[in-house]
Design a protein around this motif. Structure first.
Motif, mmCIF file in Angstrom:
data_model
loop_
_atom_site.group_PDB
_atom_site.id
_atom_site.type_symbol
_atom_site.label_atom_id
_atom_site.label_comp_id
_atom_site.label_asym_id
_atom_site.label_seq_id
_atom_site.Cartn_x
_atom_site.Cartn_y
_atom_site.Cartn_z
ATOM 1 N N MET A 1 -0.175 -10.543 12.715
ATOM 2 C CA MET A 1 -0.638 -9.551 11.859
ATOM 3 C C MET A 1 -0.478 -10.089 10.401
ATOM 4 O O MET A 1 0.472 -10.896 9.993
ATOM 5 N N ASP A 2 -1.283 -9.876 9.424
ATOM 6 C CA ASP A 2 -1.519 -10.240 8.106
ATOM 7 C C ASP A 2 -0.468 -9.593 7.196
ATOM 8 O O ASP A 2 0.038 -8.515 7.527
ATOM 9 N N ARG A 3 -0.078 -10.050 5.972
ATOM 10 C CA ARG A 3 0.720 -9.605 5.011
ATOM 11 C C ARG A 3 0.643 -8.279 4.697
ATOM 12 O O ARG A 3 1.616 -7.292 4.725
ATOM 13 N N GLU A 4 -0.803 -8.042 4.578
ATOM 14 C CA GLU A 4 -1.006 -6.889 3.909
ATOM 15 C C GLU A 4 -1.081 -5.722 5.049
ATOM 16 O O GLU A 4 -0.522 -4.492 4.609
ATOM 17 N N GLU A 5 -1.321 -5.962 6.205
ATOM 18 C CA GLU A 5 -1.096 -4.990 7.105
ATOM 19 C C GLU A 5 0.525 -4.489 7.413
ATOM 20 O O GLU A 5 0.856 -3.386 7.458
ATOM 21 N N ARG A 6 1.315 -5.604 7.496
ATOM 22 C CA ARG A 6 2.608 -5.449 7.639
ATOM 23 C C ARG A 6 3.051 -4.410 6.331
ATOM 24 O O ARG A 6 3.849 -3.622 6.641
ATOM 25 N N ILE A 7 2.801 -4.665 5.218
ATOM 26 C CA ILE A 7 3.151 -3.777 3.865
ATOM 27 C C ILE A 7 2.745 -2.483 4.179
ATOM 28 O O ILE A 7 3.308 -1.479 3.938
ATOM 29 N N LYS A 8 1.464 -2.210 4.711
ATOM 30 C CA LYS A 8 1.070 -0.989 4.720
ATOM 31 C C LYS A 8 1.698 -0.133 5.863
ATOM 32 O O LYS A 8 2.059 0.976 5.641
ATOM 33 N N ARG A 9 2.005 -1.001 7.046
ATOM 34 C CA ARG A 9 2.976 -0.288 8.085
ATOM 35 C C ARG A 9 4.412 0.030 7.564
ATOM 36 O O ARG A 9 4.837 1.222 7.577
ATOM 37 N N ARG A 10 5.012 -0.759 6.499
ATOM 38 C CA ARG A 10 6.096 -0.476 6.035
ATOM 39 C C ARG A 10 6.226 0.786 5.033
ATOM 40 O O ARG A 10 6.799 1.456 5.115
ATOM 41 N N ALA A 11 5.091 0.666 4.364
ATOM 42 C CA ALA A 11 4.937 1.729 3.212
ATOM 43 C C ALA A 11 4.773 3.110 3.959
ATOM 44 O O ALA A 11 5.487 4.094 3.665
#
Length: 62
Positions: A1-11
């Protein structure tokens, strides 16, 4: 999973945890970025040894 996807899920997790408020998308995104970056820097450093100068709050009397 790329960084942006991880951020999106965390947000999204933060948004849900706070009761799904409207109009705070940027705040949740920024918080997610900070958390993901903190996790990334921790994993890059490896395991962190406890500071021997700090009392252990997990032990009775510590």
């Amino acid at each position: 999973m790329d960084r942006e996807e991880r951020i999106k899920r965390r947000a999204y997790e933060i948004w849900e945890r706070e009761g799904r408020p409207k109009g705070r998308e940027q705040e949740h995104w920024d918080q997610a970025v900070q958390e993901i970056e903190a996790e990334g820097s921790e994993s890059e450093r490896g395991p962190v040894a406890p500071d021997p100068t700090e009392p252990d709050t997990n032990k009775p009397g510590g």
